[in-house]
Write a protein that holds these residues in place. Structure first.
Motif, PDB file in Angstrom:
ATOM      1  N   TYR A 348      35.807  38.971  42.059  1.00  0.00           N
ATOM      2  CA  TYR A 348      35.329  39.459  40.755  1.00  0.00           C
ATOM      3  C   TYR A 348      34.356  40.634  40.923  1.00  0.00           C
ATOM      4  O   TYR A 348      34.462  41.640  40.218  1.00  0.00           O
ATOM      5  N   GLN A 352      34.725  44.497  39.816  1.00  0.00           N
ATOM      6  CA  GLN A 352      33.745  44.969  38.824  1.00  0.00           C
ATOM      7  C   GLN A 352      33.050  46.238  39.306  1.00  0.00           C
ATOM      8  O   GLN A 352      32.888  47.194  38.542  1.00  0.00           O
ATOM      9  N   MET A 364      42.614  45.964  32.017  1.00  0.00           N
ATOM     10  CA  MET A 364      42.402  45.009  30.921  1.00  0.00           C
ATOM     11  C   MET A 364      43.517  45.126  29.872  1.00  0.00           C
ATOM     12  O   MET A 364      44.076  44.128  29.422  1.00  0.00           O
TER      13      MET A 364
ATOM     14  N   ILE B  11      40.647  37.705  29.100  1.00  0.00           N
ATOM     15  CA  ILE B  11      41.476  38.717  29.786  1.00  0.00           C
ATOM     16  C   ILE B  11      40.807  39.171  31.084  1.00  0.00           C
ATOM     17  O   ILE B  11      41.457  39.348  32.117  1.00  0.00           O
ATOM     18  N   ALA B  12      39.491  39.334  31.049  1.00  0.00           N
ATOM     19  CA  ALA B  12      38.760  39.751  32.252  1.00  0.00           C
ATOM     20  C   ALA B  12      38.912  38.695  33.346  1.00  0.00           C
ATOM     21  O   ALA B  12      39.020  39.027  34.532  1.00  0.00           O
ATOM     22  N   GLU B  13      38.966  37.425  32.951  1.00  0.00           N
ATOM     23  CA  GLU B  13      39.185  36.367  33.946  1.00  0.00           C
ATOM     24  C   GLU B  13      40.582  36.463  34.538  1.00  0.00           C
ATOM     25  O   GLU B  13      40.771  36.350  35.744  1.00  0.00           O
ATOM     26  N   LEU B  14      41.568  36.707  33.660  1.00  0.00           N
ATOM     27  CA  LEU B  14      42.943  36.864  34.160  1.00  0.00           C
ATOM     28  C   LEU B  14      43.046  38.062  35.104  1.00  0.00           C
ATOM     29  O   LEU B  14      43.787  38.031  36.079  1.00  0.00           O
ATOM     30  N   ALA B  15      42.292  39.113  34.791  1.00  0.00           N
ATOM     31  CA  ALA B  15      42.352  40.343  35.591  1.00  0.00           C
ATOM     32  C   ALA B  15      41.407  40.287  36.789  1.00  0.00           C
ATOM     33  O   ALA B  15      41.365  41.226  37.585  1.00  0.00           O
ATOM     34  N   ARG B  16      40.650  39.186  36.897  1.00  0.00           N
ATOM     35  CA  ARG B  16      39.680  39.019  37.996  1.00  0.00           C
ATOM     36  C   ARG B  16      38.693  40.185  38.067  1.00  0.00           C
ATOM     37  O   ARG B  16      38.468  40.765  39.130  1.00  0.00           O
ATOM     38  N   ILE B  17      38.169  40.532  36.906  1.00  0.00           N
ATOM     39  CA  ILE B  17      37.148  41.585  36.870  1.00  0.00           C
ATOM     40  C   ILE B  17      35.861  40.979  36.319  1.00  0.00           C
ATOM     41  O   ILE B  17      35.859  40.436  35.206  1.00  0.00           O
ATOM     42  N   GLY B  18      34.811  41.038  37.103  1.00  0.00           N
ATOM     43  CA  GLY B  18      33.517  40.552  36.635  1.00  0.00           C
ATOM     44  C   GLY B  18      32.990  41.453  35.527  1.00  0.00           C
ATOM     45  O   GLY B  18      33.228  42.667  35.559  1.00  0.00           O
ATOM     46  N   MET B  19      32.326  40.871  34.520  1.00  0.00           N
ATOM     47  CA  MET B  19      31.805  41.690  33.414  1.00  0.00           C
ATOM     48  C   MET B  19      30.451  41.191  32.948  1.00  0.00           C
ATOM     49  O   MET B  19      30.266  39.984  32.770  1.00  0.00           O
ATOM     50  N   SER B  20      29.533  42.117  32.729  1.00  0.00           N
ATOM     51  CA  SER B  20      28.243  41.765  32.138  1.00  0.00           C
ATOM     52  C   SER B  20      28.442  41.613  30.628  1.00  0.00           C
ATOM     53  O   SER B  20      29.485  41.996  30.087  1.00  0.00           O
TER      54      SER B  20
END
Lengths: 494, 99
Positions: A348, A352, A364, B11-20
């Motif tokens: 993650y 990010q 996204m 969607i961010a979880e599905l895309a494996r992207i960490g988000m603030s």
């Protein structure tokens, strides 16, 4: 020949002089490297300059020329966009994610260029992972437009277009997923060709949207475009979408006569969303084509005008979301493992902090369009609309040889002008996207100026009809010479 | 069509992207704006569900299962790109928890 004369050479002219031994590849290479060190601090069109490699390759090329083992690009120095893998030379995609990535292999087109004896001057800057229309999305720095340093060179192949325009390289290789060769070529006043999908191998081109990506040349004139396509095209067993056919000598289609040529002008692509100055230039260009013997008719392409942008911004991000899933902080590239407690957190955080905002936005969007519940509403409908666009083209090409539009709705815009509004930025591609969706060839060639900035005309033809494109483009270029206009280099000195 | 913040997080979880939290907020606005432009597709009727490919000669790319004699330096070059190595292997954090 003086250094500045050398840097002004086209590939075809350099070929003649090299073969007559009037210049050497080493001298030509050194002149270009000097130019790069003189002006690229301000233009920023390179990510990496490969000076030592270039000199070594040039020495070899001179030896080859002496031994009369000459091929199309022997001794010609070029640049390659930094999303095309070069063995042992960093290939970054202008992303933090691949900032230190050194490919262990060459892309097929790089092997072909090297086999032909071309010289690698370095790697060209781009929007991160080729996502963008201004080169402002590069992780390293934005590239400036040599015609006006306050403005963008277009994108995503902004580095290649700016380097060719400012005579830092003889030619460059870009990639075009929705206009990334043609739009910067238009904004920088150079020639940019997106070949038919499958004509040029994509093996070693770092994937963005695999059904749309295509490699092509960015050059100073149409002859060089044909010359480079001769070298880079052809079947490659390493690319499943590669077309297996005998490649003609594209230079034989460089003819000045257009009689019998039927050209369609889609009125939908000359609407209110296109700058009037741009339209004026392209209408004048169409008059020139008419005088050269082409017949011109107005048509409508209402399906693609209505759907192409939406189709593209669903399909390209969908494919990107799958292609970019490989960046996980494990095998290569940026990894945020030291700040993470476990493998999942590494994944993650790596994504990010390793990807820029436009890349994340597209991943996204694509993930959303492919996710359960939305797949039918977005992805499947986009595929259906893609089919409709393809068939609208096929119907048109039953009656016409080519379609002419402007390449970009505007001339080069100011740095920062559109970067905060993704939708506004996406609209830059409205005229170039349809050719990618249909997999057909299209070129942008210099056609004049509006507000003192270059305007490109786009010539689109049907699948594998690069011959038609070269014929029209060459005839127009010979009749007008817009490609001979160059930015004022004195202003470019640091 | 707009998208809400919970969907962005999903969607961010599905895309494996960490988000603030700020990332989620701005992504929500930007994606909603973009999705609005996709509305033009809503009346399209899907007839065929086979994907449209643009190459007529699409085939699986395989090679014979032979030793292709890659030198060990290719191996080293491949591995030199890995963030962490141990004894010639790529090292990752543990996948299983120790009992």
């Amino acid at each position: 020949m003086s250094n500045s004369d050398l840097t002004e050479l086209t590939a075809s002219r350099a070929r003649v002089l090299l073969d007559k031994r009037e210049i050497s590849s080493v001298d030509l290479t050194k002149a270009l490297l000097n130019k790069i060190s003189d002006i690229d601090n301000s233009i920023k069109s390179f990510v990496t300059v490969t000076s030592d490699l270039a000199i070594k390759q040039a020495e070899k090329a001179d030896k080859r020329i002496k031994e009369n083992k000459i091929d199309g690009l022997t001794g010609i120095p070029v640049q390659i966009k930094d999303n095309i893998c070069t063995s042992g030379v960093k290939t970054t995609c202008s992303s933090k994610m691949l900032e230190n990535f050194v490919p262990p292999y060459n892309a097929t087109i790089v092997d072909k260029l090297y086999d032909s004896g071309a010289i690698l001057l370095g790697k060209g800057n781009l929007d991160e992972f080729a996502m963008g229309s201004s080169t402002e999305n590069s992780y390293f720095y934005p590239t400036k437009n040599p015609w006006d340093m306050m403005r963008v060179p277009g994108g995503s192949s902004g580095g290649p277009a700016a380097s060719v325009s400012s005579n830092q390289v003889i030619a460059s290789l870009g990639s075009d997923t929705g206009g990334s060769i043609r739009q910067p070529a238009s904004l920088c006043g150079v020639v940019g060709l997106k070949p038919t999908y499958g004509l040029v191998s994509r093996y070693g081109l770092i994937a963005f949207a695999s059904s749309l990506d295509q490699i092509g040349p960015i050059t100073k004139d149409v002859t060089d475009s044909a010359l480079l396509l001769n070298t880079i095209s052809g079947y490659d067993s390493k690319d499943a979408t590669s077309i297996n056919l005998k490649i003609p000598d594209y230079c034989k289609y460089l003819k000045e006569d257009l009689s019998g040529m039927k050209i369609a002008i889609p009125k939908d692509y000359f609407g209110d969303d296109i700058d009037s100055g741009v339209k004026k230039v392209v209408y004048e260009a169409i008059e020139v084509l008419k005088n050269l013997g082409a017949s011109i008719e107005e048509i409508s392409l209402s399906v693609m005008q209505q759907f192409a942008l939406a189709v593209y911004y669903i399909i390209a991000p969908s494919e990107a979301s799958a292609n970019l899933s490989r960046y996980d902080g494990v095998k290569y590239g940026f990894s945020d493992r030291l700040n993470s407690e476990d493998l999942m957190e590494t994944l993650y955080k790596t994504r990010q902090n390793g990807f820029g905002s436009e890349v994340k936005r597209r991943i996204m969007l694509g993930t959303y369009a492919l996710s359960s519940g939305y797949y039918d509403a977005y992805y499947l409908k986009a595929q259906e609309a893609k089919r409709m666009i393809k068939s609208e083209y096929e119907d048109t090409f039953k009656k016409y040889d080519a379609i002419i539009t402007p390449t970009s709705p505007t001339v080069a815009f100011k740095i920062g002008e559109k970067s905060s509004n993704p939708v506004q930025m996406y609209l830059n591609d409205v005229l170039t996207i349809p050719a990618n969706i249909a997999g057909i060839p299209a070129i942008s060639i210099p056609s004049g100026f509006s507000e003192g900035l270059p305007v490109g005309m786009q010539i689109i033809s049907s699948r594998l009809r690069e011959d038609t494109i070269f014929n029209i483009a060459y005839a127009y270029e010979r009749a007008t010479n817009w490609n001979k206009f160059k930015p004022n280099f004195d202003k470019l000195k640091v | 069509m707009s998208i809400n913040e919970d969907e962005i997080i999903h969607i961010a979880e599905l895309a494996r992207i960490g988000m603030s939290d700020d990332d989620v907020k701005s992504m929500q606005v930007e994606m909603s704006n973009i999705l609005e432009h996709f509305e033009v597709l809503k009346d399209i009727i899907v007839n065929k569900k086979e994907p449209l490919t643009l190459s007529d000669d699409l085939h699986s790319v395989t090679r014979e299962d032979l030793d292709i004699n890659k030198s060990s330096s290719t191996n080293d070059l491949m591995l030199s790109n890995a963030p962490d190595l141990q004894e010639g292997f790529i090292k990752i954090q543990s996948v299983f928890e120790l009992q």
